[in-house]
Design a protein around this motif. Structure first.
Motif, PDB file in Angstrom:
ATOM      1  N   THR A  37      20.378 -12.047  15.196  1.00 12.69           N
ATOM      2  CA  THR A  37      19.547 -11.831  14.314  1.00 12.69           C
ATOM      3  C   THR A  37      19.161 -10.392  14.099  1.00 12.69           C
ATOM      4  O   THR A  37      17.933  -9.984  14.416  1.00 12.69           O
ATOM      5  N   PRO A  38      19.725  -9.571  13.675  1.00 12.41           N
ATOM      6  CA  PRO A  38      19.323  -8.306  13.301  1.00 12.41           C
ATOM      7  C   PRO A  38      18.159  -8.208  12.454  1.00 12.41           C
ATOM      8  O   PRO A  38      17.798  -8.891  11.739  1.00 12.41           O
ATOM      9  N   PRO A  39      17.139  -7.051  12.421  1.00  9.04           N
ATOM     10  CA  PRO A  39      16.017  -6.722  11.626  1.00  9.04           C
ATOM     11  C   PRO A  39      16.708  -6.655  10.271  1.00  9.04           C
ATOM     12  O   PRO A  39      17.662  -6.122  10.036  1.00  9.04           O
ATOM     13  N   LYS A  40      15.665  -7.019   9.481  1.00 10.30           N
ATOM     14  CA  LYS A  40      16.170  -6.969   7.948  1.00 10.30           C
ATOM     15  C   LYS A  40      15.163  -5.839   7.278  1.00 10.30           C
ATOM     16  O   LYS A  40      15.309  -5.252   6.269  1.00 10.30           O
ATOM     17  N   THR A  41      14.025  -5.776   7.847  1.00  5.03           N
ATOM     18  CA  THR A  41      13.066  -4.555   7.344  1.00  5.03           C
ATOM     19  C   THR A  41      12.719  -3.640   8.235  1.00  5.03           C
ATOM     20  O   THR A  41      12.971  -3.737   9.374  1.00  5.03           O
ATOM     21  N   TYR A  42      11.969  -2.539   7.765  1.00  4.63           N
ATOM     22  CA  TYR A  42      11.723  -1.523   8.637  1.00  4.63           C
ATOM     23  C   TYR A  42      10.690  -2.067   9.701  1.00  4.63           C
ATOM     24  O   TYR A  42      10.564  -1.337  10.800  1.00  4.63           O
ATOM     25  N   THR A  43       9.738  -2.963   9.065  1.00  2.00           N
ATOM     26  CA  THR A  43       8.719  -3.339   9.978  1.00  2.00           C
ATOM     27  C   THR A  43       9.387  -4.066  11.120  1.00  2.00           C
ATOM     28  O   THR A  43       8.763  -3.806  12.062  1.00  2.00           O
ATOM     29  N   GLU A  44      10.115  -4.857  10.977  1.00  2.00           N
ATOM     30  CA  GLU A  44      10.774  -5.802  11.871  1.00  2.00           C
ATOM     31  C   GLU A  44      11.476  -4.836  12.798  1.00  2.00           C
ATOM     32  O   GLU A  44      11.448  -5.034  14.144  1.00  2.00           O
ATOM     33  N   MET A  45      12.071  -3.740  12.153  1.00  4.02           N
ATOM     34  CA  MET A  45      12.949  -2.836  13.146  1.00  4.02           C
ATOM     35  C   MET A  45      12.272  -2.243  14.196  1.00  4.02           C
ATOM     36  O   MET A  45      12.323  -2.102  15.245  1.00  4.02           O
ATOM     37  N   LEU A  46      10.698  -1.873  13.791  1.00  2.00           N
ATOM     38  CA  LEU A  46       9.989  -0.966  14.773  1.00  2.00           C
ATOM     39  C   LEU A  46       9.590  -1.941  15.584  1.00  2.00           C
ATOM     40  O   LEU A  46       9.167  -1.717  16.630  1.00  2.00           O
ATOM     41  N   SER A  47       9.192  -3.377  15.363  1.00  2.00           N
ATOM     42  CA  SER A  47       8.766  -4.252  16.457  1.00  2.00           C
ATOM     43  C   SER A  47      10.019  -4.416  17.578  1.00  2.00           C
ATOM     44  O   SER A  47       9.830  -4.675  18.619  1.00  2.00           O
ATOM     45  N   TYR A  48      11.354  -4.411  16.868  1.00  4.50           N
ATOM     46  CA  TYR A  48      12.445  -4.658  17.836  1.00  4.50           C
ATOM     47  C   TYR A  48      12.290  -3.291  18.798  1.00  4.50           C
ATOM     48  O   TYR A  48      12.803  -3.341  19.996  1.00  4.50           O
ATOM     49  N   ALA A  49      12.419  -2.182  18.093  1.00  7.03           N
ATOM     50  CA  ALA A  49      12.430  -0.882  18.639  1.00  7.03           C
ATOM     51  C   ALA A  49      11.458  -0.778  19.812  1.00  7.03           C
ATOM     52  O   ALA A  49      12.054   0.001  20.967  1.00  7.03           O
ATOM     53  N   GLU A  50      10.295  -1.256  19.712  1.00  6.61           N
ATOM     54  CA  GLU A  50       9.277  -1.258  20.743  1.00  6.61           C
ATOM     55  C   GLU A  50       9.790  -1.799  22.003  1.00  6.61           C
ATOM     56  O   GLU A  50       9.724  -1.195  23.098  1.00  6.61           O
ATOM     57  N   LYS A  51      10.526  -3.076  21.948  1.00  8.74           N
ATOM     58  CA  LYS A  51      11.131  -3.741  23.002  1.00  8.74           C
ATOM     59  C   LYS A  51      12.448  -3.027  23.714  1.00  8.74           C
ATOM     60  O   LYS A  51      12.502  -2.581  24.837  1.00  8.74           O
ATOM     61  N   LEU A  52      13.289  -2.567  22.718  1.00  8.02           N
ATOM     62  CA  LEU A  52      14.306  -1.700  23.010  1.00  8.02           C
ATOM     63  C   LEU A  52      14.170  -0.585  23.600  1.00  8.02           C
ATOM     64  O   LEU A  52      14.935  -0.153  24.550  1.00  8.02           O
ATOM     65  N   SER A  53      13.046   0.106  23.296  1.00  8.46           N
ATOM     66  CA  SER A  53      12.888   1.577  23.804  1.00  8.46           C
ATOM     67  C   SER A  53      12.622   1.572  25.264  1.00  8.46           C
ATOM     68  O   SER A  53      12.272   2.483  25.849  1.00  8.46           O
ATOM     69  N   LYS A  54      12.029   0.152  25.644  1.00  8.60           N
ATOM     70  CA  LYS A  54      11.738   0.334  27.167  1.00  8.60           C
ATOM     71  C   LYS A  54      12.773   0.276  28.004  1.00  8.60           C
ATOM     72  O   LYS A  54      12.623  -0.036  29.275  1.00  8.60           O
ATOM     73  N   LEU A  55      14.001  -0.251  27.459  1.00 10.27           N
ATOM     74  CA  LEU A  55      15.217  -0.376  28.368  1.00 10.27           C
ATOM     75  C   LEU A  55      15.654   1.043  28.921  1.00 10.27           C
ATOM     76  O   LEU A  55      15.393   2.088  28.383  1.00 10.27           O
ATOM     77  N   LYS A  56      16.487   1.006  29.870  1.00 11.29           N
ATOM     78  CA  LYS A  56      17.095   2.008  30.704  1.00 11.29           C
ATOM     79  C   LYS A  56      18.554   1.621  30.794  1.00 11.29           C
ATOM     80  O   LYS A  56      18.946   0.452  30.915  1.00 11.29           O
ATOM     81  N   ASP A  57      19.459   2.469  30.513  1.00 13.63           N
ATOM     82  CA  ASP A  57      20.705   2.013  30.772  1.00 13.63           C
ATOM     83  C   ASP A  57      21.128   2.078  32.181  1.00 13.63           C
ATOM     84  O   ASP A  57      20.285   2.112  33.237  1.00 13.63           O
ATOM     85  N   ALA A  58      22.387   1.724  32.518  1.00 13.05           N
ATOM     86  CA  ALA A  58      22.792   1.492  34.077  1.00 13.05           C
ATOM     87  C   ALA A  58      22.616   2.601  34.798  1.00 13.05           C
ATOM     88  O   ALA A  58      22.312   2.643  36.114  1.00 13.05           O
TER      89      ALA A  58
END
Lengths: 302, 283, 428
Positions: C168-189
């Protein structure tokens, strides 16, 4: 052929003109005519359409020039060009003379180092742009890593080409890298032309290092400095491939120089008339700068 | 000079070597970096923090350059042809006009000299469109010969001025003596004066070669056929695509594209350095 | 004297060799055979070279009297090249390129209306809405090989790591921002930062087109139907504010070109980004394993917008070089834009949507896993009004985006500056 005196003026002149002819024809057809043509076009409404339909441009009452001053692009590009030229030439001169003095000071391996340090100069410009883009790469570039190492992680997103206030410096570094070697070489050779006995005589007089440099060595160097600095001014004034490859004029137009602006106007915007107006003003500025520079030197020599 | 060494204080000497090291590092480390990147895989090249020595050195990029991307060598060959041709002709033109400027002072030569100086200042961009149609009319567009002539015109002014400074250093008496012996003007120029400026000639030739090797804007505009492209344009066109970067390959190309000029330079550096310097000092 | 003669001889011989090559090539035109000059930057892109070489071989085998001659230049230079050549009296027959190149080439008088060259039954098979995007003064001036809206690509693995549902990818920019908050905490390998959302802003025209698409997402516009600048709308301001917000939060890699975003995405350092559908080929060329974690979604909806996007197309722009050559050209275009030729290409190289009815059920399109998520968006594209200065306008849009991000200017005053400058430039 009977020997005749060398000073027979008329035949001298004819012979000399004959010798000049090939170069003159070359310059006429590949430089003078195209330049004059572009100056004429700068006063015309001349777009790509005219090239294709072979319709001549029409006089448009300086509209191309007026257009340049309707936005701040042209003024901005002029400022960027001048800051780039002044910055690069100045730093280049200082580093080159420092390096030349060191290499001239009888250190071990100077000859070898002199050869090796010339390598960047022969690296083609497009390739040197690539090399520095790679070093400056904002995510996995070496410079980003080194900066974050040196600042203990405080500055961990160093991306010189992405910041409007540093991007010009970034391109300047690439220019310095490629150009310092030649200037060093010229200055070094100039230093080696300084007669040894004079320099040594001054030493016996007890002249200090710094005084010796300014009062004896510098005057000897002055012709070399004059030529090498003016070469550097011209080269940086005309610089295009570095900007076009590294930044394309961005970010936020902070590296848009006259070269980038005219190329963009003429070849991306396809408006040859206003592109030509930029190059015309650009040429005038360059001539003025070189003229002023030569004047400055002449005054100093007196 | 030995005494100078002794008189250097320790601090001064430390500063000197430190400055030398920093500047040389600045000039040479990027080359090392390019070299090792060429031996990395793309995935390793994109590793952060970067590796200072390739962990698993591979020849993939070199192999792909020779096997898949061998169009590169067509560009390479063209660049050699064009650069040599320009260098050769540049020497001829520089002998002619350089001699004329150094020996004969008259009104026309003053103007000619001014023209040479001025033509170095004209931006290439402003010449390109007109040049295209002029060369189209002459039927030499999209030929290596046409490109060479345009580049020759661009390199000639500096080379002529450089050459004339060499001729100016030859005492006139030598020529006068030859005249008395009955030598013609052409013979004096080619068999008496020119041999005396040999090192300058080599410098001019190599300078023209290097500058032509570096050209981008001329070739980008005046050549359309891929088989006739030269190096810089070829690289920018083929290997800097819009789609993605292949940094390992780009670094490999940088190495291979630079080697011949480096070799040429080191082989002739004695002349080159002497020539450029003499030109700069006297000019 | 001998030396002089020898030298002259050398020069003469070299000269004749150099120019001979040029002369020899001009003596081709005899009676029947036709040579088509096809300007094509893609031959210089390693991913596409083989496809186009095969096109030449296949087409020439079918039409022995027609020879294809490629005219190549890099992507950014090929329009100049074609124009320069035309100025020198050498007009190509067709240029393969982007939809945004159409107005400029029409303005120069080079492009010919496609209906003058191609048979009606072929043209009429194309979706009318798509053809509309190619119209200048009511006439289409380019024919698409395939089309794409801007697609939102996202990394399913990163979604999982951030505890988000990869389906379930984001549908709106607002959703995207809340996804982004989580995603931006990740680090790659390797412990590197993961960027949450990529939107290209670097100074190249295609970035401007992408920004324009974002304005459409928010229901705004850049130009009105008459081609006049029209940016005093909420959608425009919202889109630019979003670009600024993405930068302030550190979600968007600064000043990136599309190819930079493709690189980062391929390496798993970018979670979501906007690209043309065929950009995936670039991702794949860096990391072949990207196929496993890549999914696509429709462009986001923002503000009062419905998530409309800008149509992008790779197209042929045709030129009229007299009867014999246009006849051959018509054959060439029909040969390329066909299921047979494009099927493998669209499956393996360039995920995109066909532009005509008879290709709709192509195997490679129906089964394209990468594009599945974004499919509905293909029907929600908006036509951008064509103006000849579209490239200049796009570059101005990039400058605006850079002003509010790396330039740290505030949105309203940056827009005012953009308006002043863009108005002057597109009225030129």
């Amino acid at each position: 052929m009977k020997p005749k005196p060398l000073s027979s003026k008329r035949s001298d002149t004819l012979f000399s003109l004959l010798l000049d002819l090939p170069a003159f024809l070359l310059l006429l057809s590949f430089i003078v005519v195209p330049i004059v043509d572009s100056v004429i076009k700068s006063f015309q409404a001349y777009g790509v359409k005219n090239i294709i339909t072979k319709k001549p441009g029409v006089w448009n009452d300086f509209a191309n020039y007026l257009y340049l001053f309707k936005t701040d692009d042209f003024v901005g590009a002029t400022l960027h060009t001048f800051s780039f030229v002044i910055g690069v030439v100045l730093v280049q001169f200082l580093l080159a003379i420092l390096l030349a003095l060191i290499l001239n000071s009888n250190i071990r391996g100077a000859r070898f180092m002199r050869s090796v340090m010339m390598t960047p100069w022969v690296v083609p410009t497009v390739i040197s742009a690539l090399i520095w883009m790679w070093l400056f790469q904002p995510q996995y570039g070496l410079l980003k890593y080194l900066v974050s190492l040196v600042t203990f992680g405080h500055l961990s997103d160093f991306a010189i080409l992405n910041n409007p206030s540093t991007a010009l410096t970034g391109v300047g570094v690439a220019a310095l890298w490629k150009q310092i070697p030649l200037m060093t070489l010229l200055l070094l050779a100039g230093l080696q032309n300084v007669p040894q006995d004079i320099s040594e005589a001054a030493m016996i007089d007890g002249a200090g290092k710094i005084r010796r440099f300014f009062s004896i060595i510098l005057p000897y160097l002055s012709p070399v400095i004059k030529v090498s600095v003016s070469m550097s001014i011209i080269e940086n004034f005309k610089q295009f491939p570095l900007f076009w490859t590294m930044t394309g004029g961005g970010p936020n137009n902070s590296t848009t120089t006259l070269a980038v602006l005219s190329y963009r106007e003429a070849f991306v915007g396809m408006n040859l008339g206003s592109g030509a107006a930029i190059t015309t003003l650009w040429m005038l500025m360059m001539i003025a700068v070189i003229f002023g520079y030569n004047k400055l030197f002449r005054v100093q020599e007196m | 000079m030995k005494t100078t060494m002794k008189s250097d204080s320790k601090l001064f000497s430390f500063f000197k070597y430190a400055a030398l090291a920093v500047i040389l590092l600045f000039l040479l480390f990027p080359l090392y970096w390019v070299l090792i990147t060429a031996f990395k895989t793309n995935m390793e090249a994109y590793r952060y923090p970067p590796t200072f020595f390739p962990r698993h050195p591979v020849l993939t990029s070199f192999l792909s350059l020779f096997h898949e991307n061998n169009q590169f060598f067509v560009y390479y060959k063209n660049n050699i042809i064009v650069s040599s041709f320009v260098a050769l002709l540049c020497c001829v033109v520089a002998i002619f006009s350089g001699y004329s400027l150094a020996r004969f002072r008259h009104r026309w030569n003053t103007w000619f000299f001014a023209l040479l100086l001025a033509s170095q200042m004209f931006p290439v961009i402003s010449r390109m469109i007109s040049l295209y149609s002029i060369m189209g009319k002459l039927g030499i567009i999209n030929t290596l010969g046409g490109l060479s002539l345009a580049l020759l015109a661009a390199q000639a002014p500096f080379c002529i001025i450089l050459m004339s400074s060499f001729f100016a250093g030859i005492p006139k008496e030598i020529e006068e003596a030859a005249y008395v012996d009955g030598a013609g003007r052409w013979r004096i120029l080619f068999s008496i004066v020119t041999p005396l400026v040999k090192s300058g000639l080599v410098a001019v030739g190599i300078y023209a070669f290097l500058m032509t090797w570096d050209d981008y804007l001329h070739a980008a505009t005046l050549i359309q056929a891929d088989m006739k492209r030269t190096l810089s344009v070829g690289i920018a066109l083929r290997y800097l695509g819009e789609l993605s970067y292949d940094w390992s390959l780009v670094n490999t190309i940088s190495i291979v594209g630079t080697i011949p000029v480096v070799l040429l330079f080191f082989f002739f550096q004695k002349y080159m350095i002497k020539g450029l310097v003499a030109g700069a000092v006297k000019g | 004297m001998k030396k002089l003669l020898a030298m002259l001889l050398v020069v003469l011989v070299t000269t004749s060799i150099l120019f001979a090559a040029g002369a020899a090539e001009k003596t081709v035109a005899t009676e029947k055979p036709v040579t088509l000059k096809v300007a094509n930057y893609a031959l210089l892109e390693s991913g596409y070279e083989q496809f186009w070489k095969n096109v030449k071989v296949g087409f020439e085998a079918q039409n022995p009297n027609i020879t294809i001659e490629w005219v190549t230049a890099p992507y950014g230079e090929i329009v100049n090249q074609v124009v320069n050549m035309a100025g020198g009296g050498d007009k190509v027959d067709v240029i393969f390129g982007e939809i945004d190149w159409v107005p400029g080439l029409v303005d120069t008088g080079l492009a010919a209306p496609i209906r003058d060259i191609l048979p009606p039954e072929f043209v009429n098979d194309f979706y009318p809405d798509v053809l509309k995007s190619f119209e200048v003064n009511g006439q289409p001036y380019g024919i698409p090989l395939y089309v794409s809206p801007y697609v939102l690509y996202y990394n399913k693995d990163l979604f999982k790591q951030a505890g988000l549902d990869p389906n379930t990818p984001p549908k709106t920019y607002t959703e995207m921002l809340s996804y982004a908050e989580k995603l931006s905490k990740l680090k790659d390998a390797n412990g590197n930062k993961v960027y949450a959302f990529g939107q290209t802003t670097a100074s190249v025209p295609v970035s401007g087109a992408s920004l324009n698409a974002m304005v459409f997402n928010f229901g705004g516009q850049v130009l009105d139907a008459q081609g006049k600048l029209s940016v005093d709308n909420q959608g425009f301001k919202d889109a630019i504010s979003m670009v600024q917000l993405l930068d302030q939060k550190g979600y968007n890699p600064q000043n990136a070109k599309l190819k930079d975003l493709r690189n980062l995405f391929a390496l798993g350092q970018l979670a979501m980004y906007y690209d043309q559908s065929w950009g995936f080929n670039g991702v794949k060329s860096i990391n072949a394993k990207a196929v496993d974690f890549t999914a696509s979604a429709e462009p986001l909806k923002g503000g009062s917008g419905s998530g409309e996007s800008l149509l992008q197309a790779h197209c042929f722009i045709l030129m009229d070089n007299g009867k014999a050559r246009t006849a051959a050209l018509s054959k060439f275009v029909q040969y390329v834009i066909s299921t047979d030729v494009l099927n493998d290409y669209l499956r393996d190289l360039t995920p995109a949507y066909p532009a005509k009815n008879s290709m709709a059920s192509m195997e490679s399109v129906v089964n394209n896993g990468i594009l599945k998520g974004a499919s509905p968006a293909a029907g929600r594209v908006r036509v951008q009004t064509f103006i000849p200065q579209i490239s200049t306008l796009n570059l101005e849009l990039c400058s605006l985006a850079q002003a509010v991000t790396v330039g740290k200017q505030d949105v309203s005053s940056a827009i005012e500056k953009f308006k002043a400058s863009a108005t002057v430039k597109i009225s030129q």
